[in-house]
Design a protein around this motif. Structure first.
Motif, mmCIF file in Angstrom:
data_model
loop_
_atom_site.group_PDB
_atom_site.id
_atom_site.type_symbol
_atom_site.label_atom_id
_atom_site.label_comp_id
_atom_site.label_asym_id
_atom_site.label_seq_id
_atom_site.Cartn_x
_atom_site.Cartn_y
_atom_site.Cartn_z
ATOM 1 N N ALA A 51 -10.615 4.331 2.153
ATOM 2 C CA ALA A 51 -9.583 4.500 0.931
ATOM 3 C C ALA A 51 -8.932 3.243 0.572
ATOM 4 N N ARG A 52 -8.911 2.397 1.550
ATOM 5 C CA ARG A 52 -8.289 0.920 1.166
ATOM 6 C C ARG A 52 -9.422 -0.017 0.561
ATOM 7 N N ARG A 53 -10.438 0.107 0.776
ATOM 8 C CA ARG A 53 -11.540 -0.594 -0.116
ATOM 9 C C ARG A 53 -11.861 -0.015 -1.251
ATOM 10 N N MET A 54 -11.904 1.396 -1.439
ATOM 11 C CA MET A 54 -11.717 1.937 -2.608
ATOM 12 C C MET A 54 -10.503 1.533 -3.694
ATOM 13 N N VAL A 55 -9.611 1.408 -3.076
ATOM 14 C CA VAL A 55 -8.219 1.186 -3.958
ATOM 15 C C VAL A 55 -8.482 -0.535 -4.093
ATOM 16 N N ASP A 56 -9.011 -1.130 -3.423
ATOM 17 C CA ASP A 56 -9.248 -2.628 -3.520
ATOM 18 C C ASP A 56 -10.115 -2.779 -4.744
ATOM 19 N N TYR A 57 -11.130 -1.836 -4.899
ATOM 20 C CA TYR A 57 -12.044 -2.104 -6.043
ATOM 21 C C TYR A 57 -11.339 -1.825 -7.475
ATOM 22 N N LEU A 58 -10.289 -1.070 -7.349
ATOM 23 C CA LEU A 58 -9.754 -0.783 -8.695
ATOM 24 C C LEU A 58 -8.936 -1.916 -9.149
ATOM 25 N N GLY A 59 -8.651 -2.906 -8.348
ATOM 26 C CA GLY A 59 -8.023 -4.224 -8.913
ATOM 27 C C GLY A 59 -6.603 -4.059 -8.356
ATOM 28 N N ALA A 75 -5.461 10.899 1.381
ATOM 29 C CA ALA A 75 -5.685 9.597 1.926
ATOM 30 C C ALA A 75 -6.020 8.305 0.959
ATOM 31 N N LEU A 76 -6.439 8.959 -0.245
ATOM 32 C CA LEU A 76 -6.596 7.734 -1.465
ATOM 33 C C LEU A 76 -4.982 7.581 -1.996
ATOM 34 N N VAL A 77 -4.184 8.582 -2.117
ATOM 35 C CA VAL A 77 -3.112 8.444 -2.642
ATOM 36 C C VAL A 77 -2.202 7.507 -1.680
ATOM 37 N N SER A 78 -2.342 7.694 -0.292
ATOM 38 C CA SER A 78 -1.581 6.791 0.570
ATOM 39 C C SER A 78 -2.100 5.484 0.274
ATOM 40 N N ALA A 79 -3.310 5.277 0.217
ATOM 41 C CA ALA A 79 -4.113 3.851 0.092
ATOM 42 C C ALA A 79 -3.547 3.120 -1.017
ATOM 43 N N LEU A 80 -3.350 4.072 -2.342
ATOM 44 C CA LEU A 80 -2.956 3.622 -3.477
ATOM 45 C C LEU A 80 -1.275 2.920 -3.221
ATOM 46 N N LEU A 81 -0.449 4.214 -2.744
ATOM 47 C CA LEU A 81 0.562 3.602 -2.622
ATOM 48 C C LEU A 81 0.974 2.496 -1.622
ATOM 49 N N ALA A 82 0.133 2.239 -0.443
ATOM 50 C CA ALA A 82 0.150 1.102 0.354
ATOM 51 C C ALA A 82 -0.054 -0.109 -0.390
ATOM 52 N N ILE A 90 0.784 7.357 -10.474
ATOM 53 C CA ILE A 90 -0.376 8.157 -10.065
ATOM 54 C C ILE A 90 -0.097 9.508 -10.071
ATOM 55 N N THR A 91 -1.247 10.068 -10.615
ATOM 56 C CA THR A 91 -1.460 11.648 -10.990
ATOM 57 C C THR A 91 -2.405 12.222 -9.949
ATOM 58 N N ALA A 92 -1.982 13.198 -9.149
ATOM 59 C CA ALA A 92 -3.109 13.906 -8.123
ATOM 60 C C ALA A 92 -3.226 15.313 -8.611
ATOM 61 N N VAL A 93 -4.621 15.765 -8.452
ATOM 62 C CA VAL A 93 -4.962 16.979 -8.722
ATOM 63 C C VAL A 93 -5.550 17.534 -7.636
ATOM 64 N N GLU A 94 -5.084 18.603 -7.041
ATOM 65 C CA GLU A 94 -5.656 19.553 -5.921
ATOM 66 C C GLU A 94 -5.486 20.903 -6.112
ATOM 67 N N ARG A 95 -6.640 21.816 -5.991
ATOM 68 C CA ARG A 95 -6.821 23.086 -6.039
ATOM 69 C C ARG A 95 -6.141 23.715 -4.836
ATOM 70 N N ALA A 127 -5.468 10.223 -21.089
ATOM 71 C CA ALA A 127 -6.704 9.369 -20.573
ATOM 72 C C ALA A 127 -6.193 8.524 -19.511
ATOM 73 N N PHE A 128 -6.873 8.115 -18.673
ATOM 74 C CA PHE A 128 -6.468 7.311 -17.433
ATOM 75 C C PHE A 128 -7.420 5.862 -17.373
ATOM 76 N N PRO A 129 -6.949 4.730 -17.139
ATOM 77 C CA PRO A 129 -7.522 3.714 -17.111
ATOM 78 C C PRO A 129 -8.169 3.588 -16.000
ATOM 79 N N ARG A 130 -7.557 4.156 -14.803
ATOM 80 C CA ARG A 130 -8.125 4.031 -13.417
ATOM 81 C C ARG A 130 -8.390 5.429 -12.807
ATOM 82 N N ILE A 131 -9.419 5.759 -12.129
ATOM 83 C CA ILE A 131 -9.502 6.912 -11.302
ATOM 84 C C ILE A 131 -10.229 6.637 -10.063
ATOM 85 N N VAL A 132 -9.952 7.062 -9.118
ATOM 86 C CA VAL A 132 -10.145 6.885 -7.826
ATOM 87 C C VAL A 132 -10.570 8.160 -7.261
#
Length: 180
Positions: A51-59, A75-82, A90-95, A127-132
């Motif tokens: 998750a940390r590496r993925m967030v690093d790829y966002l810039g 996990a990805l939301v936590s990495a974004l916040l960290a 941040i907008t999270a979608v979960e069903r 629209a979202f300029p970043r999606i992880v």
């Protein structure tokens, strides 16, 4: 036996024992109900280092609306916040309602809906300029295609970015080049 062996000269024969008060026991921490991931949720937990590496790829963090379309356990939301992203961007979608409640404890808005339905409903409006994302594997292509329809730089100088977990399927660039 000699009596001197059993005597204690200049010392009392009995010592008063002070009663101990019962110690105050520390309060046991309340154990939260464990989060059970069932097969129906199609949640594949993203390890924190991935998750940390993925967030690093966002810039670098900035004033970018960022979408996490399959929030799962957060996990990805936590990495974004960290990494310095603000809760407001941040907008999270979960069903799955239990997973959505878990992500909501992180303080970000959670849309409790299937991402495919959400993408269809907001297409052309948001629209979202970043999606992880770490999409469910059963409909991975449909989820990536839906995410690409919501991906737009939206006037930012930086290009729009979609970062996903690499699976056995083609990377996003290949899907985009083929119109998927």
């Amino acid at each position: 036996m000699r009596k001197s062996v059993y005597t204690r000269p200049d010392k009392p024969m009995f010592v008063a024992v002070q009663r101990r008060t019962s110690p105050t026991l520390p309060q046991a921490p309340e154990i939260a109900e464990p989060l059970v991931i069932d097969k129906a949720s199609e949640c594949h937990i993203t390890p924190s280092d991935v998750a940390r590496r993925m967030v690093d790829y966002l810039g670098p963090a900035g004033d970018y609306a960022t979408l996490e379309p399959s929030a799962g356990t957060g996990a990805l939301v936590s990495a974004l916040l960290a990494s310095g992203h603000s809760k407001g961007e941040i907008t999270a979608v979960e069903r799955h309602h239990k997973l959505a409640a878990k992500v909501a404890t992180l303080g970000v808005p959670v849309i409790e809906e299937c991402f495919l339905g959400y993408a269809e409903r907001v297409r052309g409006k948001v629209a979202f300029p970043r999606i992880v994302m770490n999409p469910p594997f059963s409909k991975v292509r449909r989820h990536i295609k839906a995410a690409l329809t919501l991906l737009d730089a939206g006037g930012h100088r930086e290009p729009a970015n979609l970062v996903g977990v690499r699976t056995r399927f083609a990377p996003v660039d290949t899907l985009r080049a083929n119109g998927l």
